[in-house]
Each structure stands twice: as structure tokens, then as C-alpha cells.
Write a protein that holds these residues in place. Structure first.
Motif, PDB file in Angstrom:
ATOM      1  N   ASP A 173      10.142  -3.974   1.081  1.00 56.80           N
ATOM      2  CA  ASP A 173      10.838  -2.715   1.334  1.00 56.80           C
ATOM      3  C   ASP A 173       9.859  -1.627   1.759  1.00 56.80           C
ATOM      4  OD1 ASP A 173      13.262  -3.799   0.771  1.00 56.80           O
ATOM      5  OD2 ASP A 173      13.282  -3.170  -1.332  1.00 56.80           O
ATOM      6  N   VAL A 174       8.686  -1.660   1.167  1.00 56.15           N
ATOM      7  CA  VAL A 174       7.668  -0.683   1.546  1.00 56.15           C
ATOM      8  C   VAL A 174       7.342  -0.851   3.032  1.00 56.15           C
ATOM      9  CG1 VAL A 174       5.246  -0.030   1.253  1.00 56.15           C
ATOM     10  CG2 VAL A 174       6.657  -0.461  -0.757  1.00 56.15           C
ATOM     11  N   GLU A 175       7.217  -2.103   3.441  1.00 51.76           N
ATOM     12  CA  GLU A 175       6.915  -2.351   4.853  1.00 51.76           C
ATOM     13  C   GLU A 175       8.027  -1.825   5.758  1.00 51.76           C
ATOM     14  OE1 GLU A 175       5.958  -6.474   5.315  1.00 51.76           O
ATOM     15  OE2 GLU A 175       4.105  -6.278   4.130  1.00 51.76           O
ATOM     16  N   LYS A 176       9.258  -2.055   5.337  1.00 48.11           N
ATOM     17  CA  LYS A 176      10.387  -1.556   6.134  1.00 48.11           C
ATOM     18  C   LYS A 176      10.298  -0.045   6.274  1.00 48.11           C
ATOM     19  CE  LYS A 176      13.836  -5.025   5.110  1.00 48.11           C
ATOM     20  NZ  LYS A 176      14.575  -5.399   3.906  1.00 48.11           N
ATOM     21  N   ILE A 177       9.997   0.604   5.182  1.00 45.87           N
ATOM     22  CA  ILE A 177       9.923   2.072   5.209  1.00 45.87           C
ATOM     23  C   ILE A 177       8.772   2.518   6.112  1.00 45.87           C
ATOM     24  CG2 ILE A 177       9.430   4.112   3.794  1.00 45.87           C
ATOM     25  CD1 ILE A 177      11.019   2.641   1.523  1.00 45.87           C
ATOM     26  N   LEU A 178       7.643   1.826   6.003  1.00 39.30           N
ATOM     27  CA  LEU A 178       6.500   2.194   6.837  1.00 39.30           C
ATOM     28  C   LEU A 178       6.843   2.080   8.325  1.00 39.30           C
ATOM     29  CD1 LEU A 178       3.486   0.628   4.917  1.00 39.30           C
ATOM     30  CD2 LEU A 178       3.960   3.056   5.288  1.00 39.30           C
ATOM     31  N   ARG A 179       7.642   1.073   8.645  1.00 36.68           N
ATOM     32  CA  ARG A 179       8.005   0.895  10.051  1.00 36.68           C
ATOM     33  C   ARG A 179       8.846   2.038  10.580  1.00 36.68           C
ATOM     34  NH1 ARG A 179       8.879  -4.510   8.603  1.00 36.68           N
ATOM     35  NH2 ARG A 179       6.976  -5.700   9.046  1.00 36.68           N
ATOM     36  N   MET A 180       9.497   2.758   9.670  1.00 36.37           N
ATOM     37  CA  MET A 180      10.334   3.880  10.116  1.00 36.37           C
ATOM     38  C   MET A 180       9.548   5.164  10.280  1.00 36.37           C
ATOM     39  SD  MET A 180      13.746   3.443   7.936  1.00 36.37           S
ATOM     40  CE  MET A 180      13.969   1.870   7.187  1.00 36.37           C
ATOM     41  N   GLY A 184       1.902   7.324  14.724  1.00 34.27           N
ATOM     42  CA  GLY A 184       0.709   8.158  14.683  1.00 34.27           C
ATOM     43  C   GLY A 184       0.453   8.799  13.338  1.00 34.27           C
ATOM     44  N   ARG A 185       1.103   8.275  12.324  1.00 34.28           N
ATOM     45  CA  ARG A 185       0.972   8.901  10.999  1.00 34.28           C
ATOM     46  C   ARG A 185      -0.398   8.645  10.377  1.00 34.28           C
ATOM     47  NH1 ARG A 185       3.542   3.974  10.159  1.00 34.28           N
ATOM     48  NH2 ARG A 185       2.015   2.616   9.145  1.00 34.28           N
ATOM     49  N   GLN A 186      -0.643   9.374   9.313  1.00 38.18           N
ATOM     50  CA  GLN A 186      -1.820   9.123   8.497  1.00 38.18           C
ATOM     51  C   GLN A 186      -1.325   8.457   7.213  1.00 38.18           C
ATOM     52  OE1 GLN A 186      -3.927  12.735   7.657  1.00 38.18           O
ATOM     53  NE2 GLN A 186      -5.598  11.690   6.586  1.00 38.18           N
ATOM     54  N   THR A 187      -1.978   7.377   6.837  1.00 37.24           N
ATOM     55  CA  THR A 187      -1.500   6.639   5.676  1.00 37.24           C
ATOM     56  C   THR A 187      -2.580   6.567   4.607  1.00 37.24           C
ATOM     57  OG1 THR A 187      -0.286   5.254   7.253  1.00 37.24           O
ATOM     58  CG2 THR A 187      -0.347   4.489   4.975  1.00 37.24           C
ATOM     59  N   ALA A 188      -2.184   6.849   3.391  1.00 37.46           N
ATOM     60  CA  ALA A 188      -3.115   6.711   2.266  1.00 37.46           C
ATOM     61  C   ALA A 188      -2.518   5.726   1.276  1.00 37.46           C
ATOM     62  CB  ALA A 188      -3.319   8.067   1.590  1.00 37.46           C
ATOM     63  N   LEU A 189      -3.355   4.849   0.790  1.00 37.44           N
ATOM     64  CA  LEU A 189      -2.881   3.844  -0.150  1.00 37.44           C
ATOM     65  C   LEU A 189      -3.757   3.915  -1.391  1.00 37.44           C
ATOM     66  CD1 LEU A 189      -2.066   0.161   0.760  1.00 37.44           C
ATOM     67  CD2 LEU A 189      -3.427   0.696  -1.234  1.00 37.44           C
ATOM     68  N   PHE A 190      -3.121   4.136  -2.532  1.00 36.26           N
ATOM     69  CA  PHE A 190      -3.875   4.214  -3.776  1.00 36.26           C
ATOM     70  C   PHE A 190      -3.413   3.140  -4.734  1.00 36.26           C
ATOM     71  CE2 PHE A 190      -4.849   8.108  -1.798  1.00 36.26           C
ATOM     72  CZ  PHE A 190      -6.106   8.443  -2.264  1.00 36.26           C
ATOM     73  N   SER A 191      -4.367   2.572  -5.399  1.00 37.57           N
ATOM     74  CA  SER A 191      -4.042   1.436  -6.234  1.00 37.57           C
ATOM     75  C   SER A 191      -5.153   1.240  -7.259  1.00 37.57           C
ATOM     76  CB  SER A 191      -3.929   0.190  -5.346  1.00 37.57           C
ATOM     77  OG  SER A 191      -3.230  -0.828  -5.992  1.00 37.57           O
ATOM     78  N   ALA A 192      -4.798   0.729  -8.408  1.00 39.45           N
ATOM     79  CA  ALA A 192      -5.839   0.449  -9.396  1.00 39.45           C
ATOM     80  C   ALA A 192      -6.532  -0.863  -9.061  1.00 39.45           C
ATOM     81  CB  ALA A 192      -5.243   0.410 -10.797  1.00 39.45           C
ATOM     82  N   THR A 193      -5.786  -1.778  -8.448  1.00 40.87           N
ATOM     83  CA  THR A 193      -6.373  -3.065  -8.081  1.00 40.87           C
ATOM     84  C   THR A 193      -5.995  -3.370  -6.635  1.00 40.87           C
ATOM     85  OG1 THR A 193      -4.422  -4.294  -8.788  1.00 40.87           O
ATOM     86  CG2 THR A 193      -6.119  -3.916 -10.454  1.00 40.87           C
ATOM     87  N   MET A 194      -6.703  -4.315  -6.047  1.00 36.55           N
ATOM     88  CA  MET A 194      -6.450  -4.634  -4.638  1.00 36.55           C
ATOM     89  C   MET A 194      -6.155  -6.122  -4.445  1.00 36.55           C
ATOM     90  SD  MET A 194      -6.437  -2.290  -2.391  1.00 36.55           S
ATOM     91  CE  MET A 194      -6.488  -0.557  -2.799  1.00 36.55           C
ATOM     92  N   PRO A 195      -5.046  -6.577  -4.941  1.00 37.96           N
ATOM     93  CA  PRO A 195      -4.716  -7.986  -4.727  1.00 37.96           C
ATOM     94  C   PRO A 195      -4.516  -8.266  -3.228  1.00 37.96           C
ATOM     95  CG  PRO A 195      -2.907  -6.849  -5.839  1.00 37.96           C
ATOM     96  CD  PRO A 195      -4.014  -5.866  -5.698  1.00 37.96           C
ATOM     97  N   PRO A 196      -4.683  -9.526  -2.831  1.00 39.54           N
ATOM     98  CA  PRO A 196      -4.629  -9.861  -1.401  1.00 39.54           C
ATOM     99  C   PRO A 196      -3.399  -9.344  -0.654  1.00 39.54           C
ATOM    100  CG  PRO A 196      -5.360 -11.752  -2.659  1.00 39.54           C
ATOM    101  CD  PRO A 196      -5.014 -10.694  -3.653  1.00 39.54           C
ATOM    102  N   PRO A 197      -2.191  -9.400  -1.217  1.00 43.87           N
ATOM    103  CA  PRO A 197      -1.057  -8.897  -0.427  1.00 43.87           C
ATOM    104  C   PRO A 197      -1.190  -7.411  -0.087  1.00 43.87           C
ATOM    105  CG  PRO A 197      -0.280 -10.192  -2.286  1.00 43.87           C
ATOM    106  CD  PRO A 197      -1.751  -9.999  -2.493  1.00 43.87           C
ATOM    107  N   ILE A 198      -1.840  -6.669  -0.955  1.00 41.19           N
ATOM    108  CA  ILE A 198      -2.033  -5.238  -0.677  1.00 41.19           C
ATOM    109  C   ILE A 198      -3.041  -5.078   0.458  1.00 41.19           C
ATOM    110  CG2 ILE A 198      -2.846  -3.040  -1.641  1.00 41.19           C
ATOM    111  CD1 ILE A 198      -0.267  -3.842  -2.853  1.00 41.19           C
ATOM    112  N   LYS A 199      -4.070  -5.902   0.417  1.00 38.93           N
ATOM    113  CA  LYS A 199      -5.058  -5.840   1.503  1.00 38.93           C
ATOM    114  C   LYS A 199      -4.388  -6.171   2.835  1.00 38.93           C
ATOM    115  CE  LYS A 199      -9.374  -6.733  -0.922  1.00 38.93           C
ATOM    116  NZ  LYS A 199      -9.511  -7.872  -1.855  1.00 38.93           N
ATOM    117  N   ARG A 200      -3.533  -7.177   2.792  1.00 39.24           N
ATOM    118  CA  ARG A 200      -2.849  -7.557   4.028  1.00 39.24           C
ATOM    119  C   ARG A 200      -1.963  -6.426   4.522  1.00 39.24           C
ATOM    120  NH1 ARG A 200      -2.529 -12.691   1.666  1.00 39.24           N
ATOM    121  NH2 ARG A 200      -0.452 -12.318   0.830  1.00 39.24           N
TER     122      ARG A 200
END
Ligand code: ADP
Ligand code: MG
Length: 516
Positions: A173-180, A184-200
Motif C-alpha cells: 500500500d505504501v508503494e501504491k501511495i508513493l506512485r500517486m 519530482g518529490r523529495q522522499t525521506a525514509l526513517f526506520s530503526a532497522t533496514m530489512p531487505p524489503p525496505i532497502k528494495r
């Protein structure tokens, strides 16, 4: 991706290039100097870069994205210019409150939208103008589909606590929202851990992000005395009462794995006269807010909580963390016990294990490189503390990114967690998630042997309740607190529809498609 530079110790907020109005709010709130993640992320975000910020809970990530976001906004433009996606209602509210305090001297409207509250009033708030929308994923989707929210002008997008969103199964769902959002947006991603799906996700949806990873110098676990208590399932509550009485915490969080377990424990402890409240996903919004406030204001000593309900929440002065249920991964362990031992104080973490969970405990010990010794009463501890505690020397906890991410299968809508076997090689863990046969869909049922449910009962329910034939059911597995059934893919949704919310052996059951 660009790696971050060494952080400078001496950075002050006024070196970061923030507006006077924002600086004034910071002064009034009383932040003296930026935390490491803030010192690094704020200038990058002000410069228009995408940023991935990895830092533990409680390190000030909200201001790290919030301050540059507020600076970016144009109060004269009535469109939604920024969105912050959060995994839970609590975090949504908490982030909104923080942002509003940072925006004290700006003419900026910040609207929170989250599930479990009337959508109409949120629609009305959006109509009357929002520069920033802070949202839970589900509610944002809902509002978009009702055309109450358009993201065409949302040029600043934040994914807060991204790992948590992953755990809850929101990534798609996050991906769907990002596509909308505008490309040219600026994106920031914050997380305590970086599991592979988040990296992808970052690879796909972010533009040349600056990666800022703050490894705590003393990882929380260093400042925390850790012990375990081995006890059989049946004696757990009694033992817990004994431990709590002996430890006499100023404030403690007692972690349970499921909301059902949490509410049961709350009752058990209340029945024994303890001052306890519970925080979990089955409670109404109002109740949860009240519980959080009571705990923050020290009006209650013990908080029973599930991981999801408690994580990311900002509570200080917790002297004890008790893992009433052993956490499902070493990472969760670190997160849980990180709730204590804050701001240079020492804290204590006590983990309950049943005999068959000793292996899990050993894994945690190995992963976090901590000595977790058998619990003793405080008096005994003082006795034993005399000889120099050599073993504690030189124990350096592994930086977060070196800790193996443990494959956890997340099922259920909110916070039912099921354990999967730990593999020591992180790369293999992906493989170790139980496979489902081709064309089968795995369903999660929120009841198990503990509620008196047997395999036969479930097969009966599938047959009689969902009108399935024997060969449409591939597998039925009853665990202690939950069960899994595998059914043919094409009738999975129908099965959920038929069985979810019905009763089985006197218990209301919830049935959902299990997510990976
Ligand atoms: P995270 O999102 O990393 O878990 P939060 O943004 O919720 O952390 O911040 C945790 C706590 O630290 C909050 O109470 C916040 O007000 C406080 N805080 C944030 N930045 C600073 C700072 N620079 N100085 C002092 N306290 C801060
Ligand atoms: Mg946060």
C-alpha cells in the motif's frame, strides 16, 4: 547511494540553516542541540536530497524530517504539500503533535488521519485545508479512493518507521501511495532497522538517497542489566508477580506477543491487585490515548503492551522492561529493552522463557552479545555483585546493521506475531519462511489450542462454515495461540468472508489471509 560523513560533535541547531520561526519553536521546546540523526539529516533534507535515516527509537527522528519539511512548506499554498506515513494510530498522533509544536510560529495546518476514528471529521479537516497530512497507511488509501485527498502537490513525502510498516504488511500500500505522489518529490525514509524489503523499496522509490545510519555508541543494551527467568507456562503469572514485587520498578513495560495475551495478562495482574494498564490493538482509540497519557504522567506503574502498540512510542523513566513473552527476534529484543536505560540511566530487562524457549534466548544472547544471566532477587544480586564483574567488560553490542535480521512472518491485521525458526545466516532466513504449496493461500486464525481449538474443529468449520470440500483444504495447523489453514487460492477470500467473525467452541474467531 552516498554514504554519510562523520558526524560533528559540536553542531548546534542554529548551524543547520533553519528559519528563525522554527528555531524559536525549538528554543521554546527546550531542545539544546540536535541529536546525531538531526545534525546529519536536516542539512541534507534542506538541500533537497532524499534521505534514508536509520536510528533507534528515541533518537529524535521526528524532528529530523519534521523541521526541514516545515521549512519547505509554503503557507500560501492550500494544497497538501507534504505527507507523512506512519504505521499506527499512536505514531500518527504522536508525530502530529510533535510537528504541531515545531510549527508553533508558522502558519501551517497539520492534519492527522488515521483509522478507528470517524472518517467524516477527517474529511472535513482536509477540506478546510491541510499543508501536511500525517496518516496511517490504510486511512490514507481510503481517503484517496474517496477523493478526499489528492497527492498531486505532495512534493515532500516521509515514510516514518518504515520497518514497522513492513512488519504490518503495509509495504504494498505504501508503494501504491508513493506512485500517486509527484515523481519530482523529495522522499525521506526513517526506520530503526533496514530489512531487505525496505532497502528494495528505497531503491525503487527514492532518488539517489543519502544514507544516514546512526549506530549508537553505547547500544542501549549496554546500559541495561539483563536477566532471564525460566518458568513453565502455567506458573508464569505467579512468577511475574513475584518478580515485579521483588524488583519494585518505578515504571515497567511488560511485553506480550499478542493483544489477546496482553489483555489476559492485564486482567490477571489486576486480579492480583497490581496497578496495571494495557496498550494493544484491540482497544479503542480513546482508551489507548488515555492509557498512554496515564503511563507518561506516572499515573500507572505497569504497562502491559504488545510490540506494535509500544514501539516508537516515546516514554521515559521506564526502569524495567519485562519480556513476559520472549520477543520473536533479536531485533525486537533490542527494541523492547531500549525502552529502559534511557538518557544515561540504568535499566533492567527481564525476559521470561519457558523451558522450550531456552534456544531462542541463546540466539538472542548470541545476536546481541549480551550476558543475560538468571534472575536473582535484588538482595541476592547485591551479594553476588561483590567480585569484579569481569564478564561485563569489553562487551560491545553489535551495531544494528550487523545484527541479523530475523525472518518474522507477520500475520493478522494488527499485531499477532508468529515465530519462524531462526537461521543464523541472514541470507538464508528468507528461505526459511515456511513455504506454501503452489496455488495455496495460508489463512491465519486467531485462536489455537489454548482456546480449546483442535484441528478437527477447524476442519469442521471449513467444511460446515465455509462449505469447503476436503480437497480444497491443504493443511490445518493448530498452534498454541493461533492456527493456520491452507486452502486453495481461489476460495481463500470466500473462506475468510464466511469464517471471519464467527464463533468456534465459544470463542469469536478472526480469520485473515496471512501475509508474508
Ligand atoms: P524517534 O522517532 O527517533 O523514536 P522522537 O522523534 O519520537 O524519536 O523523539 C524522541 C524524544 O526525544 C521526544 O520526546 C523528543 O521531543 C525528544 N527530542 C527530539 N530531538 C531532541 C533534541 N534535539 N534534544 C532533546 N530532545 C529531543
Ligand atoms: Mg519515530
Amino acid at each position: 547511494m552516498t554514504e554519510n560523513k562523520e558526524q560533528t560533535e559540536e553542531t548546534l541547531f542554529r548551524d543547520l540553516g533553519l528559519n528563525p520561526e522554527i528555531q524559536q519553536a525549538i528554543d521554546e521546546i527546550g531542545f539544546e542541540k540536535p541529536s546525531p540523526i538531526q545534525a546529519e539529516a536536516i542539512p541534507e533534507l534542506l538541500n533537497g536530497h532524499d534521505v534514508i535515516g536509520q536510528a533507534q527509537t528515541g533518537t529524535g527522528k521526528t524532528a529530523a524530517f519534521g523541521l526541514p519539511m516545515l521549512q519547505y512548506l509554503d503557507p500560501g499554498n492550500d494544497e497538501v504539500q507534504a505527507v507523512v506515513l506512519t504505521p499506527t494510530r499512536e505514531l500518527c498522533i504522536q508525530v502530529t503533535q510533535a510537528l504541531r509544536s515545531y510549527a508553533e510560529h508558522l502558519d501551517i495546518e497539520i492534519v492527522a488521519v488515521f483509522g478507528g476514528a470517524p472518517i467524516r471529521s477527517q474529511q472535513a479537516q482536509l477540506r478546510s485545508g491541510a499543508h501536511v497530512v500525517v496518516a496511517t497507511v490504510g486511512r490514507m488509501k481510503d481517503l484517496i479512493s474517496r477523493r478526499s485527498l489528492v497527492l498531486t502537490a505532495a512534493r515532500f513525502v516521509v515514510l516514518d518507521e518504515a520497518d514497522e510498516m513492513l512488519d504490518l504488511g503495509f509495504l504494498e500500500d505504501v508503494e501504491k501511495i508513493l506512485r500517486m505522489c509527484p515523481s519530482g518529490r523529495q522522499t525521506a525514509l526513517f526506520s530503526a532497522t533496514m530489512p531487505p524489503p525496505i532497502k528494495r523499496l528505497a531503491d525503487t522509490f527514492m532518488y539517489d538517497p543519502v544514507v544516514i545510519s546512526i549506530t549508537p555508541k553505547t547500544l542501549t543494551v549496554d546500559a541495561i542489566e539483563q536477566a532471564f527467568v525460566e518458568v513453565s507456562g502455567r506458573e508464569k503469572v505467579e512468577k511475574l508477580v513475584k518478580v515485579v514485587k521483588a524488583e519494585d520498578p518505578e515504571q515497567a513495560i511488560l511485553f506480550c506477543r499478542t493483544k489477546i495475551g496482553a489483555s489476559r495478562l492485564e486482567k490477571d495482574l489486576k486480579n492480583r491487585g497490581l496497578d496495571v494498564k494495557a496498550l494493544h490493538g484491540d482497544l479503542s482509540q480513546g482508551v489507548r490515548d488515555g492509557v498512554m497519557l496515564a503511563f507518561k504522567n506516572h499515573r500507572c506503574k505497569l504497562l502491559v503492551a504488545t510490540d506494535i502498540a509500544a514501539r516508537g512510542l516515546d516514554v521515559d523513566h521506564v526502569t524495567h522492561v519485562i519480556n513476559y513473552d520472549i520477543p520473536n527476534s533479536s531485533e525486537t529484543y533490542v527494541h523492547r529493552i531500549g525502552r529502559t536505560g534511557r538518557a544515561g540511566r540504568t535499566g533492567r530487562a527481564i525476559t521470561f522463557v519457558t523451558p522450550d524457549q531456552r534456544r531462542d534466548l541463546e540466539q538472542i544472547k548470541a545476536d546481541v552479545k549480551a550476558s543475560i544471566s538468571e534472575w536473582e532477587t535484588p538482595e541476592d544480586r547485591i551479594e553476588h555483585a561483590r567480585p569484579p564483574r569481569r564478564k561485563r567488560r569489553g562487551q560491545e553490542a553489535a551495531p544494528l546493521d550487523e545484527q541479523p535480521t530475523v525472518a518474522v512472518e507477520k500475520v493478522g491485521e494488527f499485531d499477532e506475531v508468529v515465530e519462524v525458526p531462526l537461521a543464523s545466516d541472514p541470507d538464508q532466513q528468507q528461505e526459511s519462511v515456511p513455504e506454501v504449496a503452489d496455488g495455496e493461500v495460508k489463512l491465519f486464525v486467531n485462536r489455537g489450542a489454548r482456546s480449546g481449538i483442535t484441528e478437527e474443529d477447524l476442519r469442521w468449520a471449513l467444511r460446515e462454515g465455509a462449505v469447503l470440500s476436503e480437497d480444497q483444504v491443504a493443511d490445518v495447523r493448530v498452534l498454541d495461540r493461533f492456527s493456520f489453514v491452507e486452502v486453495d487460492g481461489d476460495i481463500a477470500e470466500r473462506t475468510v468472508e464466511f469464517l471471519d467473525g464467527t464463533r468456534l467452541k465459544g470463542s469469536g474467531i478472526r480469520v485473515e489471509i496471512a501475509r508474508n
